[in-house]
Design a protein around this motif. Structure first.
Motif, PDB file in Angstrom:
ATOM      1  N   VAL A  62      -7.641   2.104  -3.453  1.00 53.95           N
ATOM      2  CA  VAL A  62      -7.150   3.376  -2.992  1.00 53.95           C
ATOM      3  C   VAL A  62      -6.744   4.604  -4.249  1.00 53.95           C
ATOM      4  O   VAL A  62      -7.940   5.765  -3.334  1.00 53.95           O
ATOM      5  CB  VAL A  62      -5.261   3.082  -2.651  1.00 53.95           C
ATOM      6  CG1 VAL A  62      -5.037   4.445  -2.130  1.00 53.95           C
ATOM      7  CG2 VAL A  62      -5.543   2.269  -1.645  1.00 53.95           C
ATOM      8  N   TYR A 119      -5.870  -3.677  -5.686  1.00 51.83           N
ATOM      9  CA  TYR A 119      -5.558  -2.881  -4.256  1.00 51.83           C
ATOM     10  C   TYR A 119      -5.194  -1.080  -4.751  1.00 51.83           C
ATOM     11  O   TYR A 119      -5.415  -0.614  -3.645  1.00 51.83           O
ATOM     12  CB  TYR A 119      -4.026  -3.500  -3.618  1.00 51.83           C
ATOM     13  CG  TYR A 119      -3.910  -4.577  -2.479  1.00 51.83           C
ATOM     14  CD1 TYR A 119      -5.385  -4.792  -1.596  1.00 51.83           C
ATOM     15  CD2 TYR A 119      -3.793  -5.724  -2.887  1.00 51.83           C
ATOM     16  CE1 TYR A 119      -5.041  -5.310  -0.744  1.00 51.83           C
ATOM     17  CE2 TYR A 119      -3.521  -7.134  -2.069  1.00 51.83           C
ATOM     18  CZ  TYR A 119      -4.702  -6.850  -1.204  1.00 51.83           C
ATOM     19  OH  TYR A 119      -4.731  -8.361  -0.001  1.00 51.83           O
ATOM     20  N   HIS A 133       0.761  -1.349  -0.285  1.00 52.08           N
ATOM     21  CA  HIS A 133      -0.039   0.246   0.007  1.00 52.08           C
ATOM     22  C   HIS A 133       0.754   1.728   0.570  1.00 52.08           C
ATOM     23  O   HIS A 133       0.229   1.896  -0.512  1.00 52.08           O
ATOM     24  CB  HIS A 133      -0.581   0.440   1.353  1.00 52.08           C
ATOM     25  CG  HIS A 133      -2.154  -0.758   0.946  1.00 52.08           C
ATOM     26  ND1 HIS A 133      -2.873  -0.957  -0.404  1.00 52.08           N
ATOM     27  CD2 HIS A 133      -2.888  -1.718   2.080  1.00 52.08           C
ATOM     28  CE1 HIS A 133      -3.840  -1.522   0.250  1.00 52.08           C
ATOM     29  NE2 HIS A 133      -3.654  -2.073   1.372  1.00 52.08           N
ATOM     30  N   ALA A 182      -2.555  -0.251   7.823  1.00 51.88           N
ATOM     31  CA  ALA A 182      -2.508  -0.909   7.574  1.00 51.88           C
ATOM     32  C   ALA A 182      -2.045  -1.906   8.341  1.00 51.88           C
ATOM     33  O   ALA A 182      -0.649  -2.716   8.409  1.00 51.88           O
ATOM     34  CB  ALA A 182      -1.612  -0.993   5.976  1.00 51.88           C
ATOM     35  N   GLU A 210      -7.597  -1.189   6.296  1.00 48.45           N
ATOM     36  CA  GLU A 210      -7.647  -2.038   6.052  1.00 48.45           C
ATOM     37  C   GLU A 210      -8.557  -3.281   6.320  1.00 48.45           C
ATOM     38  O   GLU A 210      -8.523  -2.910   7.945  1.00 48.45           O
ATOM     39  CB  GLU A 210      -6.130  -3.247   6.161  1.00 48.45           C
ATOM     40  CG  GLU A 210      -5.735  -2.994   4.412  1.00 48.45           C
ATOM     41  CD  GLU A 210      -6.118  -4.076   3.627  1.00 48.45           C
ATOM     42  OE1 GLU A 210      -6.863  -4.568   4.154  1.00 48.45           O
ATOM     43  OE2 GLU A 210      -5.761  -3.025   2.553  1.00 48.45           O
TER      44      GLU A 210
END
Length: 346
Positions: A297, A293, A18, A73, A96
């Motif tokens: 975001v 992922y 991330h 995270a 998360e």
């Protein structure tokens, strides 16, 4: 606001991915601060990527008024407290999954999010942003399989990682197989079927590694769920998949069916040799859901810049936790469990 300045907490396997996306791949985003209790991780990432601020204490990072958003995270057990602290400090928040390890704390987070309506909150159910899963949702919504009445989900992690999974379980970071792993599939079921779980029966155990039994966790577990509209869900989660990382979903409707990920192929290459036709499989979630992922975001950053809320809500986190916790309770008690959302129990 030309760019959203983000601080991330947690630089483990997923957190590092991330962080890299935030730093280099997300438009209109700047990774401004990183935080980890492991000082060496902070120093390495900060110096290598030229990140302005590095912290080993989460509360210190929240004092940084240059930041616009906090990305969580960290291990699952820290999510609820860190979400609430970030909201109270005035930040937009991405966390998360899971929302929390316990239903009560997930409900507390829901209250905190609702108390800060001008801040964006988003939960990391990334499969909703995977192109294949999105395409399936669109087909279901268009009525191409009629009314969805059955969903089957396999979530199998590679056997090569079982040692690290066991350490994760021993540290009590995961919340158990159904909260840590199956929660993605439980969320997908709610999303695809458009209803909530009503009753749960879950079984499982430690088959290759008996240590899971001692932890009251399952190396491999299965749950059957009856949903409010009488639709059926069957969910299999496991830590010991010999061929790699296998995520598969099937939805059967009154007029057809869909399957996603039946063969977890790494690419389109097929090797023909004395073993037959051989396809390599993906070896982990970072590889399989790399695009998802990144896309989730991008949506979070866009929501902040455009002043809107994401489709994945805090309530999705609460209801998935309810259902996951019902699976966990059924597995531990070895009995049929009513989902608490339908008994009035908090």
């Amino acid at each position: 606001m030309e760019k959203v300045k983000v601080g991330i907490v947690g630089l483990g396997r997923l957190g590092r991915q991330h962080a890299e996306n935030l730093a280099f791949r997300i438009p209109h985003c700047e990774l401004t601060a990183i935080c980890s209790v492991v000082e060496e991780e902070v120093w390495e990432v900060q110096s290598k990527w030229k990140i302005p601020y590095g912290y080993t204490t989460y509360e210190e990072m929240l004092k940084n008024k240059e930041l616009d958003a906090i990305f969580i995270a960290s291990p699952s057990g820290f999510h609820c407290n860190q979400i609430q602290l970030a909201l109270e400090a005035g930040f937009h928040v991405f966390s998360e999954k899971p929302l929390g390890l316990y239903l009560e704390e997930a409900i507390d987070v829901e209250k905190a999010v609702k108390a800060h309506p001008n801040q964006v909150f988003m939960l990391g159910f990334m499969r909703r942003y995977d192109k294949s899963y999105l395409a399936a949702k669109e087909k279901i919504d268009r009525g191409e399989i009629g009314d969805p009445i059955f969903i089957r989900c396999y979530g199998l992690d590679p056997a090569a990682k079982i040692e690290s999974f066991l350490q994760f379980a021993e540290a009590n970071y995961s919340g158990g197989l159904f909260i840590d792993m199956a929660i993605h599939d439980l969320d997908l079921a709610r999303w695809y079927l458009g209803t909530e779980g009503k009753e749960v029966w879950a079984i499982g155990g430690g088959y290759e590694r008996k240590e899971f039994d001692a932890l009251q966790d399952a190396e491999t577990g299965a749950a059957m769920v009856r949903f409010e509209n009488n639709a059926i869900g069957v969910f299999l989660a496991g830590r010991n998949c010999a061929h790699g990382y296998h995520i598969e979903t099937e939805i059967i409707g009154t007029k057809g069916s869909l399957r996603i990920g039946t063969v977890p192929e790494r690419n389109q290459v097929v090797l023909f040799n004395e073993l037959g036709a051989v396809q390599e499989c993906v070896d982990g979630f970072l590889e399989r859901f790399e695009q998802a992922y990144r896309s989730e975001v991008e949506e979070f950053i866009s929501c902040i810049l455009e002043g809107r809320k994401p489709a994945v809500t805090v309530q999705d986190g609460v209801e998935s936790t309810r259902l996951g916790y019902a699976c966990k309770e059924s597995f531990e008690k070895r009995e049929l469990v009513k989902n608490k959302a339908h008994t009035g129990i908090v």
